[in-house]
Write an enzyme that holds these catalytic residues in place. Sequence first.
Site, PDB file in Angstrom:
ATOM      1  N   ASN A   9      43.447  21.504  69.623  1.00 21.07           N
ATOM      2  CA  ASN A   9      42.255  21.127  69.434  1.00 21.07           C
ATOM      3  C   ASN A   9      41.850  21.690  67.943  1.00 21.07           C
ATOM      4  OD1 ASN A   9      39.450  20.652  68.560  1.00 21.07           O
ATOM      5  ND2 ASN A   9      38.594  22.074  70.122  1.00 21.07           N
ATOM      6  N   LYS A  11      39.648  20.894  65.746  1.00 24.23           N
ATOM      7  CA  LYS A  11      38.394  21.219  65.336  1.00 24.23           C
ATOM      8  C   LYS A  11      38.221  20.544  63.916  1.00 24.23           C
ATOM      9  CE  LYS A  11      38.131  25.070  68.239  1.00 24.23           C
ATOM     10  NZ  LYS A  11      37.364  26.440  68.398  1.00 24.23           N
ATOM     11  N   HIS A  93      32.658  20.121  74.515  1.00 28.64           N
ATOM     12  CA  HIS A  93      32.987  21.484  73.916  1.00 28.64           C
ATOM     13  C   HIS A  93      31.785  22.252  73.241  1.00 28.64           C
ATOM     14  CE1 HIS A  93      34.855  24.530  71.126  1.00 28.64           C
ATOM     15  NE2 HIS A  93      35.852  24.348  71.754  1.00 28.64           N
ATOM     16  N   GLU A  95      31.026  24.096  71.088  1.00 30.17           N
ATOM     17  CA  GLU A  95      30.507  23.907  69.669  1.00 30.17           C
ATOM     18  C   GLU A  95      29.814  22.544  69.686  1.00 30.17           C
ATOM     19  OE1 GLU A  95      34.455  24.248  68.066  1.00 30.17           O
ATOM     20  OE2 GLU A  95      34.667  26.408  68.478  1.00 30.17           O
ATOM     21  N   GLU A 163      36.533  27.460  78.972  1.00 30.57           N
ATOM     22  CA  GLU A 163      36.493  28.014  77.857  1.00 30.57           C
ATOM     23  C   GLU A 163      35.239  28.876  77.698  1.00 30.57           C
ATOM     24  OE1 GLU A 163      39.182  25.677  74.589  1.00 30.57           O
ATOM     25  OE2 GLU A 163      36.997  25.284  74.411  1.00 30.57           O
ATOM     26  N   GLY A 169      37.774  31.677  69.153  1.00 33.03           N
ATOM     27  CA  GLY A 169      37.954  32.056  68.087  1.00 33.03           C
ATOM     28  C   GLY A 169      37.486  33.586  67.772  1.00 33.03           C
ATOM     29  N   SER A 208      40.977  32.013  72.227  1.00 33.03           N
ATOM     30  CA  SER A 208      42.202  32.680  71.682  1.00 33.03           C
ATOM     31  C   SER A 208      43.621  32.990  72.511  1.00 33.03           C
ATOM     32  CB  SER A 208      41.254  34.420  71.705  1.00 33.03           C
ATOM     33  OG  SER A 208      40.169  34.137  70.983  1.00 33.03           O
TER      34      SER A 208
END
Length: 248
Positions: A9, A11, A93, A95, A163, A169, A208
């Site tokens: 991904n 992003k 996701h 985010e 996730e 991240g 990660s």
Amino acid sequence: MRRKLAAGNWKMNGLGANLAEIGKLTKLHRTPVCDIMIAPPATIITSALVEAGDHALAIGGQDCHAATSGAHTGDISAEMLRDAGAGYVILGHSERRADHGETDEVVRAKTEAAHAAGLVAVVCVGETLHHRQTNSTLHVVGTQLAESLPNGVSGANTVVAYEPVWAIGTGEVATLDQIAEVHDFIRAELKTRFGDEADAIRVLYGGSVKPTNAAEIFAVSNVDGALVGGASLKAEDFSGIIAALETA
Ligand code: 13P
């Protein structure tokens, strides 16, 4: 047997100059024994496909609208992604759930749109640090699964990605026990709802994942691959993860 999947991904990263990473990756893995997918920004989907050439590497979108077309300035439909050559789309996701207020209901509608367009939906679930600290991880993940997945889910049209939000991240990875607990739980929930078809649905871990920790994560039961952010941007890094998955 579920075919393993290494998904990247990108992003909001990736200009034309970064497409070379896709070319490098196809050369590093000419005949992969797992599926490989990269979801670049929508602006370079078409050129990413050109870069991949006749390689089996699949390209995905990072989101789609639930409607097929209409007055939704700035949005992209699942049909448009398919038309551009995408085979997958990442949905729900964390985010997007955080930045755009996407609810499970919205994610479910988008997943239905993805299925209707012939895309494989990679539906993301995962708890925040607060959820984990208050022992509500399984409850949160169970609710997200129940409400984000529509009926008609199959191994061919859907991938689930676990996730943990606190591991994205941050360099902080869930422990192998934590990953095993949630992945076993997801498999059991899928079985309860979708019966034998659940055995065909791939469940990815994301958060990660790096070449250095990939092998131990892939050895955990019910981990069928990874959804990788930062380490998917460079061919050398993603290649290390793919290699670990191929030998898992
Ligand atoms: P990182 O691998 O950068 O932690 O991102 C994970 C992720 O969000 C993939 O969708």
